[in-house]
Design a protein around this motif. Sequence first.
Motif, mmCIF file in Angstrom:
data_model
loop_
_atom_site.group_PDB
_atom_site.id
_atom_site.type_symbol
_atom_site.label_atom_id
_atom_site.label_comp_id
_atom_site.label_asym_id
_atom_site.label_seq_id
_atom_site.Cartn_x
_atom_site.Cartn_y
_atom_site.Cartn_z
ATOM 1 N N TYR A 124 65.176 68.952 2.322
ATOM 2 C CA TYR A 124 66.140 68.508 3.333
ATOM 3 C C TYR A 124 67.028 67.398 2.780
ATOM 4 O O TYR A 124 66.570 66.557 2.009
ATOM 5 C CB TYR A 124 65.397 67.946 4.557
ATOM 6 C CG TYR A 124 64.572 68.958 5.299
ATOM 7 C CD1 TYR A 124 65.140 69.730 6.319
ATOM 8 C CD2 TYR A 124 63.227 69.154 4.986
ATOM 9 C CE1 TYR A 124 64.378 70.655 7.012
ATOM 10 C CE2 TYR A 124 62.459 70.084 5.680
ATOM 11 C CZ TYR A 124 63.047 70.828 6.684
ATOM 12 O OH TYR A 124 62.301 71.756 7.367
ATOM 13 N N ASN A 125 68.281 67.388 3.218
ATOM 14 C CA ASN A 125 69.161 66.270 2.925
ATOM 15 C C ASN A 125 68.939 65.262 4.056
ATOM 16 O O ASN A 125 69.388 65.471 5.179
ATOM 17 C CB ASN A 125 70.622 66.735 2.909
ATOM 18 C CG ASN A 125 71.564 65.617 2.523
ATOM 19 O OD1 ASN A 125 71.247 64.445 2.680
ATOM 20 N ND2 ASN A 125 72.724 65.981 2.021
ATOM 21 N N LEU A 166 68.596 71.269 6.303
ATOM 22 C CA LEU A 166 67.888 72.063 5.307
ATOM 23 C C LEU A 166 68.842 72.486 4.193
ATOM 24 O O LEU A 166 69.900 73.032 4.458
ATOM 25 C CB LEU A 166 67.285 73.305 5.977
ATOM 26 C CG LEU A 166 66.429 74.237 5.126
ATOM 27 C CD1 LEU A 166 65.168 73.536 4.639
ATOM 28 C CD2 LEU A 166 66.071 75.489 5.910
ATOM 29 N N VAL A 167 68.474 72.196 2.944
ATOM 30 C CA VAL A 167 69.328 72.623 1.832
ATOM 31 C C VAL A 167 68.691 73.727 0.984
ATOM 32 O O VAL A 167 69.386 74.460 0.295
ATOM 33 C CB VAL A 167 69.767 71.456 0.910
ATOM 34 C CG1 VAL A 167 70.799 70.595 1.589
ATOM 35 C CG2 VAL A 167 68.600 70.614 0.454
ATOM 36 N N GLY A 168 67.378 73.873 1.029
ATOM 37 C CA GLY A 168 66.766 74.932 0.241
ATOM 38 C C GLY A 168 65.259 74.846 0.157
ATOM 39 O O GLY A 168 64.624 74.183 0.973
ATOM 40 N N PHE A 169 64.730 75.521 -0.855
ATOM 41 C CA PHE A 169 63.281 75.593 -1.018
ATOM 42 C C PHE A 169 62.837 75.011 -2.351
ATOM 43 O O PHE A 169 63.470 75.239 -3.376
ATOM 44 C CB PHE A 169 62.828 77.049 -0.900
ATOM 45 C CG PHE A 169 63.188 77.643 0.426
ATOM 46 C CD1 PHE A 169 62.410 77.388 1.551
ATOM 47 C CD2 PHE A 169 64.331 78.405 0.565
ATOM 48 C CE1 PHE A 169 62.760 77.903 2.788
ATOM 49 C CE2 PHE A 169 64.697 78.936 1.804
ATOM 50 C CZ PHE A 169 63.902 78.675 2.911
ATOM 51 N N LEU A 170 61.764 74.263 -2.293
ATOM 52 C CA LEU A 170 61.226 73.662 -3.503
ATOM 53 C C LEU A 170 60.530 74.741 -4.329
ATOM 54 O O LEU A 170 59.691 75.484 -3.814
ATOM 55 C CB LEU A 170 60.223 72.560 -3.132
ATOM 56 C CG LEU A 170 59.679 71.704 -4.270
ATOM 57 C CD1 LEU A 170 60.799 70.905 -4.945
ATOM 58 C CD2 LEU A 170 58.597 70.756 -3.755
ATOM 59 N N VAL A 171 60.906 74.856 -5.597
ATOM 60 C CA VAL A 171 60.284 75.839 -6.491
ATOM 61 C C VAL A 171 59.754 75.114 -7.725
ATOM 62 O O VAL A 171 60.112 73.961 -7.979
ATOM 63 C CB VAL A 171 61.302 76.931 -6.922
ATOM 64 C CG1 VAL A 171 61.772 77.731 -5.718
ATOM 65 C CG2 VAL A 171 62.479 76.331 -7.678
#
Length: 86
Positions: free
Chosen positions: A31-32, A76-81
Amino acid sequence: GVDTLMRIPPSELKLHRRRDDAWSAFNGKVYNITAYLPFHPGGEKELMRVAGRDGTKLFAETHAWVNLDFMLDSCLVGFLVSEPSD
Ligand code: HEM
């Protein structure tokens, strides 16, 4: 939409640890948190502790009952990989 979300490894997350550019990961989602910082009931300083890193553990320790997904949906900006190996 979901098609605009990014896959973010820890090295990328780490680049966003400033007061004016703060990202944090919670339960696999990044998240930002920049805009939310001044509104955090626990204070900006506490929230900045997780800027640029995975905040899942600290969040769970302080307020597991808070619905973060709901509150920060628009951040939400994306998913942690995991880090891509080379
Ligand atoms: C309080 C949200 C991350 C520390 C709160 C409250 C909310 C909230 C809604 C009020 C809870 C209540 O009164 O029941 C969030 C969100 C977070 C976040 C959305 C993630 C983006 C964190 C982190 C820490 C933290 C990572 C610790 C490093 C605290 C503390 C309080 C608090 C200590 C209690 C403040 C008080 O009542 O005096 N937070 N929080 N929070 N938060 Fe967070």
